[in-house]
Structure formats: structure tokens, C-alpha cells
Design a protein around this motif. Structure first.
Motif, mmCIF file in Angstrom:
data_model
loop_
_atom_site.group_PDB
_atom_site.id
_atom_site.type_symbol
_atom_site.label_atom_id
_atom_site.label_comp_id
_atom_site.label_asym_id
_atom_site.label_seq_id
_atom_site.Cartn_x
_atom_site.Cartn_y
_atom_site.Cartn_z
ATOM 1 N N ASN A 32 126.552 41.654 81.257
ATOM 2 C CA ASN A 32 126.870 41.308 82.646
ATOM 3 C C ASN A 32 127.689 42.441 83.237
ATOM 4 O O ASN A 32 128.245 43.271 82.516
ATOM 5 C CB ASN A 32 127.634 39.985 82.708
ATOM 6 C CG ASN A 32 129.048 40.098 82.180
ATOM 7 O OD1 ASN A 32 129.970 40.351 82.941
ATOM 8 N ND2 ASN A 32 129.221 39.953 80.860
ATOM 9 N N SER A 36 127.864 38.897 90.661
ATOM 10 C CA SER A 36 127.629 38.422 92.025
ATOM 11 C C SER A 36 126.154 38.528 92.426
ATOM 12 O O SER A 36 125.841 38.575 93.601
ATOM 13 C CB SER A 36 128.499 39.207 93.002
ATOM 14 O OG SER A 36 128.210 40.586 92.895
ATOM 15 N N SER A 41 122.117 42.696 85.538
ATOM 16 C CA SER A 41 122.298 42.948 84.104
ATOM 17 C C SER A 41 122.410 41.660 83.305
ATOM 18 O O SER A 41 122.313 41.677 82.088
ATOM 19 C CB SER A 41 123.535 43.820 83.863
ATOM 20 O OG SER A 41 124.681 43.193 84.370
ATOM 21 N N LEU A 70 119.113 34.922 86.960
ATOM 22 C CA LEU A 70 120.421 35.573 86.824
ATOM 23 C C LEU A 70 121.436 34.540 86.347
ATOM 24 O O LEU A 70 121.718 33.563 87.055
ATOM 25 C CB LEU A 70 120.852 36.168 88.166
ATOM 26 C CG LEU A 70 119.910 37.236 88.743
ATOM 27 C CD1 LEU A 70 120.370 37.644 90.146
ATOM 28 C CD2 LEU A 70 119.846 38.441 87.825
HETATM 29 S S1 FES Z 1 126.168 40.105 86.410
HETATM 30 FE FE1 FES Z 1 125.297 41.320 87.982
HETATM 31 S S2 FES Z 1 123.645 40.098 88.669
HETATM 32 FE FE2 FES Z 1 124.643 38.832 87.235
#
Ligand code: FES
Length: 328
Positions: A32, A36, A41, A70
Motif C-alpha cells: 500500500n 486514498s 498499489s 482497491l
Molecule cells: S494504497 Fe494507494 S490506492 Fe490503495
């Protein structure tokens, strides 16, 4: 309170807590960064249950079709089972059912998996020679047209250990293993009237051939422009087959091009660099969906060109090849 099943364990998710937060709170290492919904990732894959579509916002159609989402944008209101993408892909034994030489030194390899194998045309798999040596190859076959046979186009590199083995040593009746599928460069349906640009060099045609035939057999009505580039006319190894498809599909336009002229070959082959040809002929791509397959350098250049020509980044799908001749 919902429960997430992940990697054989159960995690409770409090109200207002994201799936990512719940997993991280239990010390699980989930990739991650921004938390947001921007960096992508934290992409994970749904195995069972239903997620809010907001957790898939901004992901390509082909990612959504695979159940990717996500984790930082996923606030479960029901129990889910999830995993990291491709975490559980097993090797599948296959029987070699076809091995024939096409022009340009390309071998068409056909394999029949010995167990159920689901894929989308254009995805890739890893073909294994043994436990240590494997390489990725794209799927040119289409389940509804080719049944349970998988098709691959293999270019033999002089010092490529796996490609030499596949081209020179593998015979019909042999057994080899594959692992996959992977990748998100495939036809997703959706807007059947959307114009499509398919462009690739060399065996970059393999995934494009699968994507093209998949789109046609699913009744795509928008215009489809397929560009295939090679060093010489011999490298346009499916020229006749593609001309046959053009003859039966009014919305298909095939643009073969080669860097050098080959005397005695068809005069419909343009002598031009594919990169230049695309810049000249495809300068307006607003609303198009684009598929780019071939060497990394070609894909990078064309991704930029297509974006500047108006295609949305979400609508540009790419499958870049690594040149294994330098490493094997
Ligand atoms: S951590 Fe960046 S989109 Fe989920």
C-alpha cells in the motif's frame, strides 16, 4: 461487523474501517502507499462475496472483470474472501497437440491442459521446461473458437534457452507445464461500438490475434484497426489468415508493414516503420480502446503517442515483452 477471509485466516472489520486497515491492523503485509485510491498499489482480488463498486473506481475494465479492487477503498458490509492477485496459481500439466512452423521462423505451439483452465485471449502464462526455467508467452487462442487447445507463437532466439527448447526439442505428444494465466490485456466487451486499435510487432501479434478473434466472435461492431509490424514480409506470419478475416468482417482493417521490401511478396505490405505509421495515421484516438503488444520500447513510445492522440489511459491496454535473448 463483517469478516474477511484472507490467506487462511479471518479478520474482523469494524464499521468505517477499510479492508486494508483491517488487514494491516493484524500485521499482515499488504502492499500500500497512498491509502486514498490513487496509487493502486493495494490491489487485491475478490474470491467470494460482493464489494461496493466504489472499490473498483478507476480500474480498467479487464481488472474489474477479474474481481480486482482497491483494498484501501473497500469498506465491507458483508463477509468477503479475498487474496493478493495470482497468489494461488498452480502449475497445470499439458499435452503438446500441435507444433508447426509459420513463416519468419515462428513456431505455432498448441497445448491441451490436462485439467480445467480458464483464461481470456490475450493473457499470458508461464511455460516451464523444468522447475527452474520458465518464460511468459501470450495466449493467441479463443476458448469458444479453439475449444480446449491453447495456442502460442514462439520466436526462437539463438541463445534463448526456453525458446530454443520449445522450437527444436518439443514434439507432439510431449508433456509440459504451464502456470497462469496472468495479465489484463484482453477484450472485455462493454461498448461493442467502440473503435479499437490493435498494434504490435513480431510475436506481439499473438495476444492481438486472440483479442481480435474474441472481439469478432462476440459481435464487436465498432471499427477495428490491426497494425502488425515486422522486419521483413516473412515476419508477418499470419498474413493470409488475417486477410481471410478481413474478407468476412467489414469492420476489420488490417495494416501490415515491414521495415524492408521483400521482392515477390504481396504489394499490400507497407514498407515503413510501425511507430512512424501509427503516428501518421492514428492521430485522433478520442473514445478509442487501444491494445499495444511488443517490445517494451515500442509499447512505451506508443502508449505515450496514443495518450497524446486522445485515448484515455484507462482505455490503453499493454503487453510489453522482455527480450530474453539477452539473458538466457
Ligand atoms: S494504497 Fe494507494 S490506492 Fe490503495
Amino acid at each position: 461487523m463483517a469478516v474477511i477471509r484472507y490467506a487462511g485466516r479471518s479478520f474482523s472489520v469494524m464499521e468505517g474501517e477499510s479492508a486494508l486497515e483491517a488487514l494491516l491492523a493484524a500485521d499482515d503485509e499488504i502492499p500500500n502507499h497512498c491509502r486514498s485510491g490513487v496509487c493502486q498499489s493495494c490491489v487485491m482480488q475478490l474470491v467470494a462475496g460482493k464489494i461496493d463498486p466504489r472499490a473498483q473506481k478507476g480500474l480498467k475494465d479487464s481488472w474489474q472483470a477479474q474481481g480486482l479492487f482497491l483494498a484501501c477503498q473497500c469498506y465491507p458490509d458483508q463477509d468477503l474472501e479475498i487474496r493478493l492477485p495470482a497468489a494461488d496459481r498452480m502449475r497445470v500439466g499439458c499435452l503438446v497437440t500441435g507444433h508447426d512452423k509459420l513463416s519468419g521462423g515462428i513456431v505455432r505451439l498448441r497445448l491441451r491442459p490436462q485439467s480445467l483452465f480458464d483464461y481470456h485471449p490475450g493473457q499470458y502464462v508461464t511455460l516451464w521446461r523444468d522447475s527452474a526455467l520458465g518464460r511468459n508467452y501470450s495466449l493467441a487462442s479463443v476458448p469458444l473458437l479453439d475449444g480446449d487447445e491453447l495456442e502460442f507463437h514462439i520466436k526462437r532466439f539463438s541463445n534463448g534457452r526456453l525458446s530454443s527448447w520449445l522450437c527444436d526439442c518439443v514434439n507432439i505428444g510431449d508433456r509440459i507445464e504451464l502456470q497462469g494465466p496472468g495479465g489484463y490485456c484482453f477484450y472485455t466487451g462493454g461498448d461493442a461500438g467502440q473503435d479499437l486499435l490493435l498494434a504490435g510487432t513480431g510475436t506481439g501479434l499473438a495476444p492481438l490475434y486472440g483479442i481480435l478473434r474474441d472481439a469478432l466472435q462476440r459481435g464487436h461492431t465498432g471499427q477495428i484497426h490491426l497494425y502488425h509490424g515486422a522486419v521483413n514480409a516473412d515476419g508477418l506470419y499470419l498474413h493470409e489468415a488475417l486477410q481471410g478475416l478481413v474478407a468476412t468482417h467489414q469492420n476489420l482493417h488490417y495494416h501490415p508493414c515491414a521495415l524492408t521490401k521483400s521482392p515477390g511478396r504481396c504489394n499490400d505490405i507497407r514498407v515503413e516503420d510501425l511507430d512512424q505509421l501509427l503516428r501518421c495515421e492514428r492521430s485522433g484516438l478520442q473514445g478509442w480502446k487501444v491494445y499495444l503488444c511488443g517490445p517494451d520500447e515500442f509499447v512505451k513510445k506508443q502508449r505515450r503517442h496514443c495518450f497524446l492522440a486522445g485515448a484515455g489511459l484507462k482505455d490503453i491496454y499493454a503487453d510489453a515483452f522482455i527480450d530474453y535473448s539477452q539473458s538466457s
